[in-house]
Design an enzyme around this catalytic site. Structure first.
Site, PDB file in Angstrom:
ATOM      1  CG  HIS A  89      76.223  47.535  45.102  1.00 37.99           C
ATOM      2  ND1 HIS A  89      76.645  48.387  44.103  1.00 37.99           N
ATOM      3  CD2 HIS A  89      76.776  47.986  46.247  1.00 37.99           C
ATOM      4  CE1 HIS A  89      77.428  49.315  44.638  1.00 37.99           C
ATOM      5  NE2 HIS A  89      77.524  49.100  45.925  1.00 37.99           N
ATOM      6  CD  GLU A 140      74.162  49.185  49.659  1.00 40.01           C
ATOM      7  OE1 GLU A 140      74.744  48.123  49.387  1.00 40.01           O
ATOM      8  OE2 GLU A 140      74.766  50.256  49.854  1.00 40.01           O
ATOM      9  CG  HIS A 141      74.452  52.846  45.804  1.00 41.97           C
ATOM     10  ND1 HIS A 141      75.313  53.889  45.583  1.00 41.97           N
ATOM     11  CD2 HIS A 141      75.204  51.822  46.273  1.00 41.97           C
ATOM     12  CE1 HIS A 141      76.555  53.507  45.904  1.00 41.97           C
ATOM     13  NE2 HIS A 141      76.505  52.253  46.321  1.00 41.97           N
ATOM     14  CD  GLU A 177      80.399  51.292  45.672  1.00 42.47           C
ATOM     15  OE1 GLU A 177      79.329  51.789  45.270  1.00 42.47           O
ATOM     16  OE2 GLU A 177      80.463  50.484  46.620  1.00 42.47           O
TER      17      GLU A 177
END
Lengths: 432, 403
Positions: A67, A70-71, A143
């Protein structure tokens, strides 16, 4: 390029494999304005341990790295942000990470060729620096904190943590605030070089475009990049015992009513068989827990459930789960009632009329899901993970028999049932 | 009149019933509860179980309903989603669906008090449970504080107290009133045949359509900014800011206001996203929303509690810049492009097409896509400055972590 037409659904799929191994799937829908494009790598939160193709050595990585990667893919070497650049083409871009994949996507109604070229380029341009990794840790920590305040998310992972001892399914996709601080630029490059090779990726296009022109564009783009062949990736998944970790756990959160999660750990399968079992489980649950069933009415009339009650199957690599969630005034009583109902499925003589009605309804819901380009695209990618083309799903639904339903019900073991409860914590409210 | 969106684009046929009347706060609880009570029993389907079985047998047709407020109107939307009858190879599906809807709304010679009480308690639980979603809860609280004594500030689902006070007797009386006085509009969309339309007219002879001014003009004079702080056991601070923006749908400045909001916080290229999130890493989400039926704009965000003051400062600076400095042509062009893309994309969604058709009919204006795009293209940076002049900060609402 291979072309398959599915007459009963009036859908066509074009498929082509490039020299570098990249798979391209195209589903033209010429009466739509939009094109929905995804570029997906088979790399998700499960892939924490693997052999580096460069060094041949085993690598273990922190939770949440897929993840995080991905960022970070959106940061470009010229200091621009790929997200922003895509928005300059006038398309809506996004990305998401799952247990087993990471997808980069956009949807738009113009500049599709340029946006697609850019999508391929930015996902194939890794650029990570010490400074930018540190900055991203701040955003991702926020987040994760936002998710930490979602009681339903706590309930979902809490239940999976009870059921699974070693399988990474119990780890949150984003990792933890601690684990993401262990991520470094070097670790991101290791992951990138292993999993972002075209042979581990696919492009799926749905919408208004010319397939011949699109495949040519992708071929031209990829042939310039000089990828060499890469062998299949060796991944390590810890062996999950059949037994669950614990039969019950509780936490406190500022919720207004207790929340119960109840799950049954089932025997997983793989590929098409796993998909068939997953649909059979969904039908079984519909037959006994949907709002047209006696069970549902009983629980509702006795005020143990409300509209928040839901059930789902969770089918992932080496993991197969039946799960129930809902707000309830009495989690202990609901747990015992639900457990009785679930265990009764083993000895139940299933009514063929009810079975056929739910099969028909499942089929109808599937056809309705083909309404939007987004759901076709997401569904298509999802079913590919099971090695199935989405438009073959109606045949699989048709092929399910009462025997398949019975087999799933027989797999339910009392020892593999677990519950997780979120209890209300008193919050101190003060107005200033 | 029945509105028709004939298209072969989708795999479903949507039959939507919209019941409208001018919103009154003391009717919210009834109107939110009504769709659930109607499901519990009809003349034909003796209980909820039989009712739901029928839906399953219609190839998993889905019946959804919700009650909301659009401007000053309270609208109960009831929608039946059917597999396109040609795909299901079942010619009677449309007619069966239509009759089912009619039975759902009108097939109630009697109601059962026990069912009513059960649905009431279930709805109360649902209303109370909404507080679990802190982002949404914090927004509700912003509207309650900012628009206290205005229709906009009232909770559209009714409050726990309003629901508790609603009696069976009142419910039955209000149902009769609903049947008689709400105006029913019908929208059909999908691969709909002329026979389908004629049939709909026969089954629902009471359907009509009237355009009306439904905009919410209620407003108040804002002299000082109100700041409300509340605390909860959460890990991230929810920072919401409400502004008055007295520009409504149909106002000459309306399109410029939409673009003002788009450039400020409507998209990922917008200033709040780029500065608050990307430049300062203060948050994961920060957006602005403009409500053209009411004439307000609000910003909502979830920020790092330790850096709350900085977040407030950066947001204020960005809003001030929008109001005092001319936006560049390039930046405006990006917002226009994003907005036009959204308009075109919404043509690919059956639900969005229906909503647009409905609102346009209410307004009595039906511009084409090309006309709407042209209006967007005409907006200049100076137009946005004019919008900025009217923006007035009203209320700051903070749902803060416990300190």
């Amino acid at each position: 390029m291979e072309k398959v037409y599915y007459a009963h659904l009036n859908e066509t799929v074009y498929q082509h494999t490039l020299a570098n191994g990249l798979q391209v799937y195209m589903i033209p829908k010429n009466d739509f304005h939009k094109v929905f494009a995804t570029f997906t790598t088979h790399y998700g939160s499960f892939d924490q341990s693997f052999i580096s193709p460069k060094t041949g050595k085993k690598v273990n990585q922190p939770e949440g790295i897929a993840h995080f990667l991905e960022h970070k893919m959106f940061s470009m070497p010229d200091k621009t942000d790929a997200f922003e650049t895509l928005s300059k083409f006038g398309v809506n871009a996004n990305a998401y990470t799952n247990f087993d994949r990471t997808s980069y996507l956009f949807s738009g109604t113009k500049n599709i060729e340029s946006a697609l070229t850019y999508l391929l380029d930015f996902v194939q341009t890794p650029y990570f620096t010490v400074k930018s990794v540190k900055k991203e840790q701040g955003i991702i920590a926020e987040e994760l904190r936002m998710y930490a305040d979602y009681p339903n998310q706590r309930l979902f992972y809490g239940l999976l943590q009870n059921l699974y001892q070693k399988h990474p399914i119990h780890v949150e996709i984003g990792g933890t605030v601690e684990s993401i601080h262990k991520i470094t630029a070097k670790k991101l490059y290791d992951a990138y070089e292993t999993f972002y090779h075209p042979s581990n990726m696919e492009v799926v296009l749905v919408g208004n475009f010319d397939p011949e022109a699109m495949v040519q564009l992708i071929e031209d783009n990829q042939s310039k990049k000089g990828y060499s062949k890469q062998d299949p990736i060796q991944r390590f998944m810890p062996k999950e015992p059949k037994a669950i970790r614990t039969s019950h756990a509780e936490i406190e959160m500022p919720v207004v009513m207790p929340k119960l999660g109840l799950g049954v750990k089932l025997t997983p399968s793989s590929g098409k068989e796993a998909l068939k079992k997953d649909i059979a489980l969904a039908i079984l649950m519909d037959m006994y827990f949907s709002n047209s069933t006696k069970n549902y009415q009983q629980l509702l009339q006795s005020r143990l459930i409300n509209e928040s009650f839901e059930y789902t199957s969770i089918e992932e690599e080496n993991a197969f789960t039946m799960a129930f969630f809902g707000d309830t005034v009495d989690p202990t009583l609901l747990k015992s009632r639900l457990t009785q109902m679930i265990l009764a499925l083993k000895r139940q003589k299933h009514d063929p009329v009810v079975f056929e009605r739910h099969k028909k309804s499942t089929l109808g819901s599937f056809v309705m899901s083909l309404n939007s380009l987004e759901s076709i695209s997401m569904g298509f990618t999802n079913y590919l993970a099971n090695g199935v083309s989405m438009f073959e799903v109606p045949e699989i639904i048709e092929s399910i028999t009462l025997k398949d339903i019975q087999a799933i019900a027989k797999d339910i073991q009392p020892k593999r049932i677990s519950s997780f409860v979120v209890m209300p914590a008193k919050a101190q409210k003060a107005s200033v | 009149m029945i509105l028709i969106d004939q298209t072969k684009k989708f795999k479903t046929v949507l039959i939507t019933l919209k019941f409208k009347r001018v919103a009154k706060v003391d009717e919210f609880a009834f109107r939110t509860l009504l769709p659930s009570v109607l499901r519990t029993k009809t003349n034909l389907y003796k209980n909820r179980q039989q009712f739901n079985e029928k839906l399953e047998s219609l190839y998993g047709a889905s019946l959804t309903s919700n009650t909301n407020k659009t401007g000053i109107l309270s609208i109960i939307h009831v929608q039946l989603k059917l597999v396109n009858p040609t795909l299901a190879l079942d010619a009677s599906l449309f007619e069966e669906g239509l009759n089912f809807l009619k039975e759902y709304i009108y097939g109630h010679n009697t109601f059962n008090e026990k069912d009513f009480e059960l649905e009431k308690s279930l709805l109360i639980e649902e209303v109370v449970a909404k507080e679990n979603d802190k982002t949404r809860f914090a927004l509700t609280r912003l509207f309650e504080e900012m628009c206290a004594n205005e229709l906009y500030g009232a909770r559209v689902s009714g409050t726990k107290a309003q629901l508790e006070a609603l009696t069976f007797k009142q419910f039955k009386k209000m149902y009769k009133d609903f049947i008689q006085k709400d105006e029913l509009q019908i929208i059909l969309s999908g691969d709909v045949t002329p026979e389908n339309v004629a049939l709909t007219q026969r089954v629902f002879p009471n359907a009509s359509f009237s355009a009306m001014d439904f905009l919410d003009y209620e407003t108040k004079a804002v002299n000082t900014v109100t700041e409300i702080v509340e605390h909860d056991k959460i890990s991230q601070t929810k920072l919401n800011i409400g502004y008055r923006l007295p520009i409504r749908q149909g106002d000459p400045k309306h399109v410029a206001a939409v673009l003002f909001n788009a450039a400020l916080g409507g998209y990922v290229h917008s200033r709040l996203f780029l500065n608050v999130r990307e430049k300062h890493s203060l948050c994961y989400y920060v957006s602005s929303v403009y409500d053209a039926y009411k004439g307000i704009m609000f910003i909502y965000s979830g920020v790092d509690a330790k850096r709350l003051d900085l977040a407030k400062k950066v947001i204020d600076e960005e809003v001030k810049r929008m109001c005092t400095e001319r936006i560049s042509e390039k930046e405006l062009a990006l917002s226009k492009q994003a907005l036009i893309n959204d308009l075109k994309e919404s043509e690919d969604s059956q639900g969005a097409r229906q909503n647009l058709m409905y609102i346009q009919m209410l307004l009595g204006k039906t511009p084409t896509l090309a006309e709407r795009i042209e209006k967007i293209e005409q907006v200049t940076p100076d137009d946005l400055l004019e919008v900025g002049k009217l923006l007035l900060k009203d209320t700051v609402y903070l749902l803060d972590v416990e300190r």
